[in-house]
Design a protein around this motif. Structure first.
Motif, PDB file in Angstrom:
ATOM      1  N   UNK A  34     -95.197  13.376  65.850  1.00  0.00           N
ATOM      2  CA  UNK A  34     -95.072  14.374  64.478  1.00  0.00           C
ATOM      3  C   UNK A  34     -95.913  13.811  63.165  1.00  0.00           C
ATOM      4  N   UNK A  35     -96.248  12.559  63.095  1.00  0.00           N
ATOM      5  CA  UNK A  35     -97.055  11.930  62.335  1.00  0.00           C
ATOM      6  C   UNK A  35     -98.692  12.361  62.488  1.00  0.00           C
ATOM      7  N   UNK A  36     -98.899  12.273  63.941  1.00  0.00           N
ATOM      8  CA  UNK A  36    -100.289  12.881  64.336  1.00  0.00           C
ATOM      9  C   UNK A  36    -100.629  14.258  63.800  1.00  0.00           C
ATOM     10  N   UNK A  37     -99.324  15.056  63.920  1.00  0.00           N
ATOM     11  CA  UNK A  37     -99.878  16.458  63.415  1.00  0.00           C
ATOM     12  C   UNK A  37     -99.808  16.650  62.135  1.00  0.00           C
ATOM     13  N   UNK A  38     -99.056  15.985  61.325  1.00  0.00           N
ATOM     14  CA  UNK A  38     -99.286  15.717  59.928  1.00  0.00           C
ATOM     15  C   UNK A  38    -100.811  15.356  59.417  1.00  0.00           C
ATOM     16  N   UNK A  39    -101.200  14.264  60.195  1.00  0.00           N
ATOM     17  CA  UNK A  39    -102.452  13.903  59.789  1.00  0.00           C
ATOM     18  C   UNK A  39    -103.533  14.806  60.303  1.00  0.00           C
ATOM     19  N   UNK A  40    -103.548  15.377  61.182  1.00  0.00           N
ATOM     20  CA  UNK A  40    -104.522  16.564  61.369  1.00  0.00           C
ATOM     21  C   UNK A  40    -104.304  17.768  60.639  1.00  0.00           C
ATOM     22  N   UNK A  41    -103.120  18.068  60.349  1.00  0.00           N
ATOM     23  CA  UNK A  41    -102.959  19.128  59.088  1.00  0.00           C
ATOM     24  C   UNK A  41    -103.600  18.768  57.770  1.00  0.00           C
ATOM     25  N   UNK A  42    -103.319  17.665  57.419  1.00  0.00           N
ATOM     26  CA  UNK A  42    -103.924  17.019  56.299  1.00  0.00           C
ATOM     27  C   UNK A  42    -105.709  16.866  56.169  1.00  0.00           C
ATOM     28  N   UNK A  43    -106.217  16.317  57.412  1.00  0.00           N
ATOM     29  CA  UNK A  43    -107.573  16.453  57.475  1.00  0.00           C
ATOM     30  C   UNK A  43    -108.263  17.992  57.514  1.00  0.00           C
ATOM     31  N   UNK A  44    -107.327  18.826  58.146  1.00  0.00           N
ATOM     32  CA  UNK A  44    -108.063  20.153  58.252  1.00  0.00           C
ATOM     33  C   UNK A  44    -107.808  20.991  56.722  1.00  0.00           C
ATOM     34  N   UNK A  45    -107.202  20.257  55.845  1.00  0.00           N
ATOM     35  CA  UNK A  45    -107.340  20.892  54.463  1.00  0.00           C
ATOM     36  C   UNK A  45    -108.304  20.086  53.392  1.00  0.00           C
ATOM     37  N   UNK A  46    -108.109  18.770  53.700  1.00  0.00           N
ATOM     38  CA  UNK A  46    -109.200  17.633  52.905  1.00  0.00           C
ATOM     39  C   UNK A  46    -110.513  17.786  53.457  1.00  0.00           C
ATOM     40  N   UNK A  47    -111.023  17.845  54.514  1.00  0.00           N
ATOM     41  CA  UNK A  47    -112.441  17.939  54.939  1.00  0.00           C
ATOM     42  C   UNK A  47    -113.052  19.399  54.336  1.00  0.00           C
ATOM     43  N   UNK A  48    -112.689  20.473  54.385  1.00  0.00           N
ATOM     44  CA  UNK A  48    -113.312  21.708  53.678  1.00  0.00           C
ATOM     45  C   UNK A  48    -113.257  21.500  52.213  1.00  0.00           C
ATOM     46  N   UNK A  49    -112.285  20.990  51.464  1.00  0.00           N
ATOM     47  CA  UNK A  49    -112.151  20.700  50.079  1.00  0.00           C
ATOM     48  C   UNK A  49    -113.231  19.782  49.705  1.00  0.00           C
ATOM     49  N   UNK A  50    -113.556  18.498  50.504  1.00  0.00           N
ATOM     50  CA  UNK A  50    -114.519  17.720  50.264  1.00  0.00           C
ATOM     51  C   UNK A  50    -115.852  18.177  50.263  1.00  0.00           C
ATOM     52  N   UNK A  51    -116.076  19.350  51.491  1.00  0.00           N
ATOM     53  CA  UNK A  51    -117.649  19.717  51.597  1.00  0.00           C
ATOM     54  C   UNK A  51    -117.752  20.626  50.367  1.00  0.00           C
ATOM     55  N   UNK A  52    -116.577  21.502  49.813  1.00  0.00           N
ATOM     56  CA  UNK A  52    -116.867  22.434  48.811  1.00  0.00           C
ATOM     57  C   UNK A  52    -117.165  21.355  47.533  1.00  0.00           C
ATOM     58  N   UNK A  53    -116.642  20.301  47.318  1.00  0.00           N
ATOM     59  CA  UNK A  53    -117.094  19.379  46.076  1.00  0.00           C
ATOM     60  C   UNK A  53    -118.534  18.827  46.257  1.00  0.00           C
ATOM     61  N   UNK A  54    -118.869  18.508  47.627  1.00  0.00           N
ATOM     62  CA  UNK A  54    -120.242  18.147  47.643  1.00  0.00           C
ATOM     63  C   UNK A  54    -121.259  19.260  47.340  1.00  0.00           C
ATOM     64  N   UNK A  55    -121.028  20.422  47.913  1.00  0.00           N
ATOM     65  CA  UNK A  55    -121.851  21.516  47.658  1.00  0.00           C
ATOM     66  C   UNK A  55    -121.773  22.074  46.402  1.00  0.00           C
ATOM     67  N   UNK A  56    -120.563  22.295  45.746  1.00  0.00           N
ATOM     68  CA  UNK A  56    -120.305  22.501  44.231  1.00  0.00           C
ATOM     69  C   UNK A  56    -121.074  21.397  43.426  1.00  0.00           C
ATOM     70  N   UNK A  57    -121.015  20.181  43.433  1.00  0.00           N
ATOM     71  CA  UNK A  57    -121.762  19.123  42.459  1.00  0.00           C
ATOM     72  C   UNK A  57    -123.150  19.490  42.690  1.00  0.00           C
ATOM     73  N   UNK A  58    -123.752  19.782  43.930  1.00  0.00           N
ATOM     74  CA  UNK A  58    -125.094  20.020  44.162  1.00  0.00           C
ATOM     75  C   UNK A  58    -125.526  21.162  43.405  1.00  0.00           C
ATOM     76  N   UNK A  59    -124.983  22.336  43.610  1.00  0.00           N
ATOM     77  CA  UNK A  59    -125.125  23.544  42.865  1.00  0.00           C
ATOM     78  C   UNK A  59    -124.850  23.377  41.454  1.00  0.00           C
ATOM     79  N   UNK A  60    -124.029  22.576  40.726  1.00  0.00           N
ATOM     80  CA  UNK A  60    -123.955  22.332  39.450  1.00  0.00           C
ATOM     81  C   UNK A  60    -125.096  21.508  38.762  1.00  0.00           C
ATOM     82  N   UNK A  61    -125.676  20.281  39.775  1.00  0.00           N
ATOM     83  CA  UNK A  61    -126.729  19.898  39.095  1.00  0.00           C
ATOM     84  C   UNK A  61    -127.957  20.808  39.064  1.00  0.00           C
ATOM     85  N   UNK A  62    -128.033  21.591  40.051  1.00  0.00           N
ATOM     86  CA  UNK A  62    -129.356  22.456  40.153  1.00  0.00           C
ATOM     87  C   UNK A  62    -129.321  23.682  39.038  1.00  0.00           C
ATOM     88  N   UNK A  63    -128.055  24.116  38.824  1.00  0.00           N
ATOM     89  CA  UNK A  63    -127.888  25.143  37.798  1.00  0.00           C
ATOM     90  C   UNK A  63    -127.463  24.722  36.531  1.00  0.00           C
TER      91      UNK A  63
END
Length: 92
Positions: A34-63
């Motif tokens: 059960x804890x493993x499933x919760x961890x998988x679900x957490x990472x499945x949300x966190x990783x796209x959010x972090x990628x969005x932050x990285x890409x967003x920061x890059x675009x904010x600096x450029x623009x």
């Protein structure tokens, strides 16, 4: 005891035995699973959010737009992650 009562008791006993067999053949997942499933679900949300932050920061600096693209990246990443979690949960 009447015949109907005996049939009802036999039916209840068969039903209880079938439920016990089902529990043994398909046991409840362990706490670790059960804890493993919760961890998988957490990472499945966190990783796209972090990628969005990285890409967003890059675009904010450029623009030179403050945090506009970063905020949009967080929300877009969260939406993508939640969609991935929803699909994963419905496959399980």
């Amino acid at each position: 005891m009447t015949r109907q009562e005996k049939d009802a008791v036999e039916h209840a006993a068969r039903k209880a035995a079938n439920l016990e067999r089902m529990k043994q053949s398909d046991p409840e997942p362990s706490l670790g699973a059960r804890l493993g499933q919760i961890g998988i679900l957490g990472w499945a949300v966190l990783v796209p959010m972090l990628l969005g932050v990285v890409l967003g920061r890059f675009l904010d600096r450029v623009a030179d737009t403050g945090i506009m693209f970063t905020a949009a990246g967080i929300f877009l990443g969260a939406a993508i992650g939640m969609h991935a979690v929803w699909r994963w949960m419905h496959r399980q």
